[in-house]
Design a protein around this motif. Structure first.
Motif, PDB file in Angstrom:
ATOM      1  N   SER A   1       0.820  -1.165   0.041  1.00 51.29           N
ATOM      2  CA  SER A   1      -0.139   0.041   0.140  1.00 51.29           C
ATOM      3  C   SER A   1       0.979   0.950  -0.022  1.00 51.29           C
ATOM      4  CB  SER A   1      -0.816  -0.146   1.254  1.00 51.29           C
ATOM      5  OG  SER A   1      -0.211  -0.104   2.402  1.00 51.29           O
TER       6      SER A   1
ATOM      7  N   GLU B   1       1.488  -5.301   2.398  1.00 50.75           N
ATOM      8  CA  GLU B   1       0.391  -5.776   2.587  1.00 50.75           C
ATOM      9  C   GLU B   1      -0.082  -7.166   2.229  1.00 50.75           C
ATOM     10  OE1 GLU B   1      -2.221  -4.174   3.850  1.00 50.75           O
ATOM     11  OE2 GLU B   1      -1.346  -2.073   3.860  1.00 50.75           O
TER      12      GLU B   1
ATOM     13  N   LYS C   1       4.805  -8.915   6.402  1.00 46.54           N
ATOM     14  CA  LYS C   1       3.530  -8.123   6.270  1.00 46.54           C
ATOM     15  C   LYS C   1       3.789  -6.926   7.148  1.00 46.54           C
ATOM     16  CE  LYS C   1      -1.423  -8.435   5.894  1.00 46.54           C
ATOM     17  NZ  LYS C   1      -1.550  -7.040   6.556  1.00 46.54           N
TER      18      LYS C   1
ATOM     19  N   TYR D   1      -2.466   0.783  -4.259  1.00 49.13           N
ATOM     20  CA  TYR D   1      -1.584  -0.456  -4.141  1.00 49.13           C
ATOM     21  C   TYR D   1      -0.625  -0.282  -5.409  1.00 49.13           C
ATOM     22  CZ  TYR D   1      -4.861  -1.530  -0.495  1.00 49.13           C
ATOM     23  OH  TYR D   1      -5.552  -1.336   0.588  1.00 49.13           O
TER      24      TYR D   1
END
Length: 376
Positions: free
Chosen positions: A49, A94, A108, A154
């Motif tokens: 992101s 993400e 992540k 994104y």
């Protein structure tokens, strides 16, 4: 332009989001804010992101239709539209494709940045470690799908992307300048600045001001900055310039020659992006000097090449991208030796991209950021 949904079963998948917002380049002066499908990630790929994406001078020149981007006179277009622009990005991991955590060494939620080039990994330059000169030369933000850019919610990072983690302590604005700072470091390194050198940096835009900070860390004998904007010259002084010159009001060549016993500067770094910056430097630099060319030009530049050879035997060097400099840039920012303060002047949400581009293409800003999905 279309993307497929994120593949089910991907680690950290956000499959509930089928679409995202993105600025899409369809051609010169034909950029549009669109809703597009989420990018697909596969094995050894990341979905990030976007926290911020800077608008570069090359983005503005691409938008305006400069030949080096769009071709002409028998040359094909380098830009492969439609494409999402933006190469000065960073964001948060993400989702990770199979094997991506091990492949990139990230997890992540990590803050990450990818270098602006997506090297092929197969050409003679990639296989010899000179990946930044990759023959295929896909750059994020200019070649569709394989290298869509960061002016979107994104973004997909492919397996050959060169990814770096960003420490949590680095503020957002500093993280947003890692890409241009890496270019600045590479450019200054190309000048091989010595302790007794008189160095001239022509152009105090975002890159020039970062080069001033990096060059000051090299502690040359004298650091001189030339620009037409008084506010930028004042910043250059804050960043370590010994002398600043406004060529509208002063004779830059005479001042530099006066400071060097009539010889001229040892190193001249050209980052104005205008022809006058080149010819000025050829006149100003001493015999056997080092001329470093960084700028992306919107039009051709003419110069008397006999100056380079017959008259001065100059060492003329190009500087492209920021190879092997991202870890250095991150370290300098983490230690507070280089800053974005004064350089990052404006930020806008993605919905106001037109206003952001117009401001970035003016002298009323220095560095303008788009913030698709900012976080604290």
């Amino acid at each position: 332009m279309s993307y497929q949904k994120l593949q089910p079963g991907t680690s950290g998948a956000i499959s509930q989001l089928a679409s995202m917002q993105a600025v899409v380049c369809h051609g010169p002066k034909d950029y549009r804010l669109e809703t597009v499908d989420m990018p697909v990630i596969g094995a050894n790929e990341l979905l990030i992101s976007i926290a911020a994406c800077g608008i570069c001078a090359s983005d503005c020149k691409c938008h305006s239709g400069a030949k080096m981007f769009w071709g002409g006179d028998g040359q094909p277009s380098w830009v492969k539209a439609p494409v999402i622009p933006g190469h000065e990005f960073f964001g948060y991991v993400e989702a990770l494709g199979e094997g991506a955590a091990e492949h990139f060494g990230v997890e992540k939620g990590d803050r990450v940045i990818a270098e602006q080039i997506v090297p092929c990994g197969k050409c003679r330059f990639c296989t010899s470690g000179k990946y930044w000169m990759c023959e295929v030369h896909n750059i994020f933000g200019f070649q569709r799908i394989v290298a869509d850019g960061g002016m979107a919610d994104y973004m997909r990072l492919p397996p050959t992307a060169r990814v770096h983690r960003i420490p949590d302590g680095i503020p957002l604005e500093d993280a947003a300048i890692i890409e241009p700072l890496s270019c600045a470091i590479h450019t200054v390194n190309r000048g091989e600045i010595q302790l007794d050198d008189v160095v001239v940096i022509a152009g105090a835009g975002p890159l020039g001001l970062m080069m001033v900070q990096v060059a000051a860390l090299k502690t040359p004998k004298k650091l001189i900055v030339i620009d037409l904007v008084p506010e930028r010259l004042a910043l250059a002084k804050q960043y370590g310039a010994d002398v600043v010159i406004n060529p509208k009001a002063e004779n830059a060549d005479a001042i530099v020659k006066g400071l060097t016993g009539g010889y001229g500067c040892d190193v001249y770094i050209e980052t104005t992006g205008v022809p006058a910056g080149v010819t000025q430097g050829l006149d100003m630099i001493r015999k056997l000097g080092r001329f470093v060319e960084f700028s992306v030009f919107g039009s051709e530049t003419s110069a008397d090449w006999s100056i380079i050879g017959d008259r001065k035997e100059l060492d003329v060097r190009g500087a492209h991208l920021g190879p092997y400099c991202y870890p250095v840039a991150i370290d300098l920012l983490a230690r507070g030796l280089v800053t974005s303060k004064g350089i990052v002047t404006h930020d806008f949400p993605l919905t106001e991209w037109e206003r952001a581009f117009a401001l970035a293409n003016s002298l009323d800003s220095i560095k303008v950021l788009l913030k698709p999905q900012p976080r604290s």
